[in-house]
Write a protein that holds these residues in place. Sequence first.
Motif, PDB file in Angstrom:
ATOM      1  N   SER A   1     -25.120 -79.921 -49.802  1.00  0.00           N
ATOM      2  CA  SER A   1     -25.057 -81.705 -49.942  1.00  0.00           C
ATOM      3  C   SER A   1     -26.056 -82.228 -50.949  1.00  0.00           C
ATOM      4  CB  SER A   1     -25.248 -81.972 -48.516  1.00  0.00           C
ATOM      5  OG  SER A   1     -24.345 -81.679 -47.603  1.00  0.00           O
ATOM      6  N   SER A   2     -25.719 -83.609 -50.641  1.00  0.00           N
ATOM      7  CA  SER A   2     -27.285 -84.955 -51.459  1.00  0.00           C
ATOM      8  C   SER A   2     -27.441 -85.527 -50.245  1.00  0.00           C
ATOM      9  CB  SER A   2     -25.979 -85.147 -52.032  1.00  0.00           C
ATOM     10  OG  SER A   2     -26.011 -86.795 -51.434  1.00  0.00           O
ATOM     11  N   GLY A   3     -28.860 -85.225 -50.968  1.00  0.00           N
ATOM     12  CA  GLY A   3     -30.353 -86.801 -50.237  1.00  0.00           C
ATOM     13  C   GLY A   3     -30.829 -85.468 -49.876  1.00  0.00           C
ATOM     14  N   PRO A   4     -32.317 -86.125 -48.651  1.00  0.00           N
ATOM     15  CA  PRO A   4     -32.714 -85.484 -47.599  1.00  0.00           C
ATOM     16  C   PRO A   4     -32.709 -84.669 -46.335  1.00  0.00           C
ATOM     17  CG  PRO A   4     -33.035 -87.769 -47.131  1.00  0.00           C
ATOM     18  CD  PRO A   4     -31.670 -87.354 -48.382  1.00  0.00           C
ATOM     19  N   GLY A   5     -33.391 -83.601 -46.618  1.00  0.00           N
ATOM     20  CA  GLY A   5     -33.089 -82.528 -45.880  1.00  0.00           C
ATOM     21  C   GLY A   5     -34.402 -81.434 -45.175  1.00  0.00           C
ATOM     22  N   GLY A   6     -35.092 -81.075 -45.832  1.00  0.00           N
ATOM     23  CA  GLY A   6     -36.059 -80.798 -46.261  1.00  0.00           C
ATOM     24  C   GLY A   6     -35.223 -79.211 -45.760  1.00  0.00           C
ATOM     25  N   GLN A   7     -36.070 -77.587 -44.915  1.00  0.00           N
ATOM     26  CA  GLN A   7     -35.598 -76.432 -45.585  1.00  0.00           C
ATOM     27  C   GLN A   7     -33.928 -76.273 -45.037  1.00  0.00           C
ATOM     28  OE1 GLN A   7     -38.545 -74.620 -43.075  1.00  0.00           O
ATOM     29  NE2 GLN A   7     -39.909 -74.843 -43.799  1.00  0.00           N
ATOM     30  N   HIS A   8     -33.830 -76.517 -44.460  1.00  0.00           N
ATOM     31  CA  HIS A   8     -32.640 -76.431 -44.091  1.00  0.00           C
ATOM     32  C   HIS A   8     -31.602 -76.810 -45.291  1.00  0.00           C
ATOM     33  CE1 HIS A   8     -28.528 -75.006 -41.931  1.00  0.00           C
ATOM     34  NE2 HIS A   8     -27.928 -76.477 -42.371  1.00  0.00           N
ATOM     35  N   ALA A   9     -31.429 -78.137 -45.641  1.00  0.00           N
ATOM     36  CA  ALA A   9     -30.577 -78.474 -46.158  1.00  0.00           C
ATOM     37  C   ALA A   9     -30.500 -78.019 -47.346  1.00  0.00           C
ATOM     38  CB  ALA A   9     -30.707 -80.095 -46.293  1.00  0.00           C
ATOM     39  N   ASN A  10     -32.056 -77.581 -47.941  1.00  0.00           N
ATOM     40  CA  ASN A  10     -31.867 -77.345 -49.258  1.00  0.00           C
ATOM     41  C   ASN A  10     -31.822 -75.331 -49.362  1.00  0.00           C
ATOM     42  OD1 ASN A  10     -33.173 -79.222 -50.140  1.00  0.00           O
ATOM     43  ND2 ASN A  10     -36.123 -78.425 -49.699  1.00  0.00           N
ATOM     44  N   LYS A  11     -30.934 -74.815 -48.123  1.00  0.00           N
ATOM     45  CA  LYS A  11     -30.445 -73.472 -48.722  1.00  0.00           C
ATOM     46  C   LYS A  11     -28.909 -72.892 -48.266  1.00  0.00           C
ATOM     47  CE  LYS A  11     -33.256 -71.713 -44.459  1.00  0.00           C
ATOM     48  NZ  LYS A  11     -33.845 -71.187 -44.075  1.00  0.00           N
ATOM     49  N   THR A  12     -28.289 -74.440 -47.507  1.00  0.00           N
ATOM     50  CA  THR A  12     -27.572 -74.027 -46.969  1.00  0.00           C
ATOM     51  C   THR A  12     -26.266 -75.168 -48.008  1.00  0.00           C
ATOM     52  OG1 THR A  12     -27.528 -76.063 -46.047  1.00  0.00           O
ATOM     53  CG2 THR A  12     -27.945 -73.289 -44.751  1.00  0.00           C
ATOM     54  N   ALA A  13     -24.996 -74.492 -47.901  1.00  0.00           N
ATOM     55  CA  ALA A  13     -23.926 -75.318 -48.440  1.00  0.00           C
ATOM     56  C   ALA A  13     -23.012 -75.907 -47.460  1.00  0.00           C
ATOM     57  CB  ALA A  13     -23.018 -74.620 -49.645  1.00  0.00           C
ATOM     58  N   THR A  14     -23.262 -77.799 -47.270  1.00  0.00           N
ATOM     59  CA  THR A  14     -22.737 -77.478 -46.108  1.00  0.00           C
ATOM     60  C   THR A  14     -21.261 -78.836 -46.494  1.00  0.00           C
ATOM     61  OG1 THR A  14     -24.373 -79.212 -45.649  1.00  0.00           O
ATOM     62  CG2 THR A  14     -24.335 -77.148 -43.909  1.00  0.00           C
ATOM     63  N   LYS A  15     -21.618 -78.951 -47.716  1.00  0.00           N
ATOM     64  CA  LYS A  15     -20.375 -80.373 -47.678  1.00  0.00           C
ATOM     65  C   LYS A  15     -19.461 -79.198 -48.450  1.00  0.00           C
ATOM     66  CE  LYS A  15     -19.848 -83.404 -52.038  1.00  0.00           C
ATOM     67  NZ  LYS A  15     -20.837 -84.093 -52.691  1.00  0.00           N
ATOM     68  N   VAL A  16     -18.029 -80.155 -48.508  1.00  0.00           N
ATOM     69  CA  VAL A  16     -17.046 -79.512 -48.437  1.00  0.00           C
ATOM     70  C   VAL A  16     -16.215 -80.272 -49.179  1.00  0.00           C
ATOM     71  CG1 VAL A  16     -14.721 -78.156 -47.013  1.00  0.00           C
ATOM     72  CG2 VAL A  16     -17.271 -77.838 -46.387  1.00  0.00           C
ATOM     73  N   GLU A  17     -15.717 -79.496 -51.109  1.00  0.00           N
ATOM     74  CA  GLU A  17     -14.820 -79.793 -51.510  1.00  0.00           C
ATOM     75  C   GLU A  17     -13.169 -79.663 -51.722  1.00  0.00           C
ATOM     76  OE1 GLU A  17     -16.625 -80.073 -54.858  1.00  0.00           O
ATOM     77  OE2 GLU A  17     -18.366 -81.265 -55.084  1.00  0.00           O
ATOM     78  N   LEU A  18     -12.973 -80.486 -51.568  1.00  0.00           N
ATOM     79  CA  LEU A  18     -10.994 -79.913 -51.098  1.00  0.00           C
ATOM     80  C   LEU A  18     -10.298 -79.973 -52.966  1.00  0.00           C
ATOM     81  CD1 LEU A  18      -8.572 -80.809 -48.662  1.00  0.00           C
ATOM     82  CD2 LEU A  18      -8.126 -82.053 -50.065  1.00  0.00           C
TER      83      LEU A  18
END
Length: 133
Positions: free
Chosen positions: A17-34
């Motif tokens: 995902s884009s935007g801020p988020g810290g350590q968790h957001a920098n290593k996980t792929a949570t955005k889903v594209e269909l």
Amino acid sequence: MNEELILTELDYKAVRSSGPGGQHANKTATKVELSFDVSNSEALSDQQKERIHKKLSGRINKEGILKMSSEDSRSQHTNKDIVTGNFLFEIKEALKKPKPRKKTKPTKASKIRRLKAKKKKSEIKANRKDPLK
């Protein structure tokens, strides 16, 4: 439209995902594209494909693939459910046939109101003129 068959034709891709988020957001792929190939879908008839191309032309690329994404939640599974729900809603809305417009005539009262308003406006404009001329 066969909903189960359409759901089998969907392709999902998880990205960061884009935007801020810290350590968790920098290593996980949570955005889903269909992505859904409208042109080569077996679940839709030719008329349905044409209608979808017409209504959702802004979301369909040159190859005939409809793309949607969701990054609302921090959970990949939730984002997948959200984007699937949005996709089904958009497809159903695009396939709805518009109601034919019924021609109506203005009522007698509305005609009288319109004519009274015109008369009043013309009197206002007439009163602006110089009375000596």
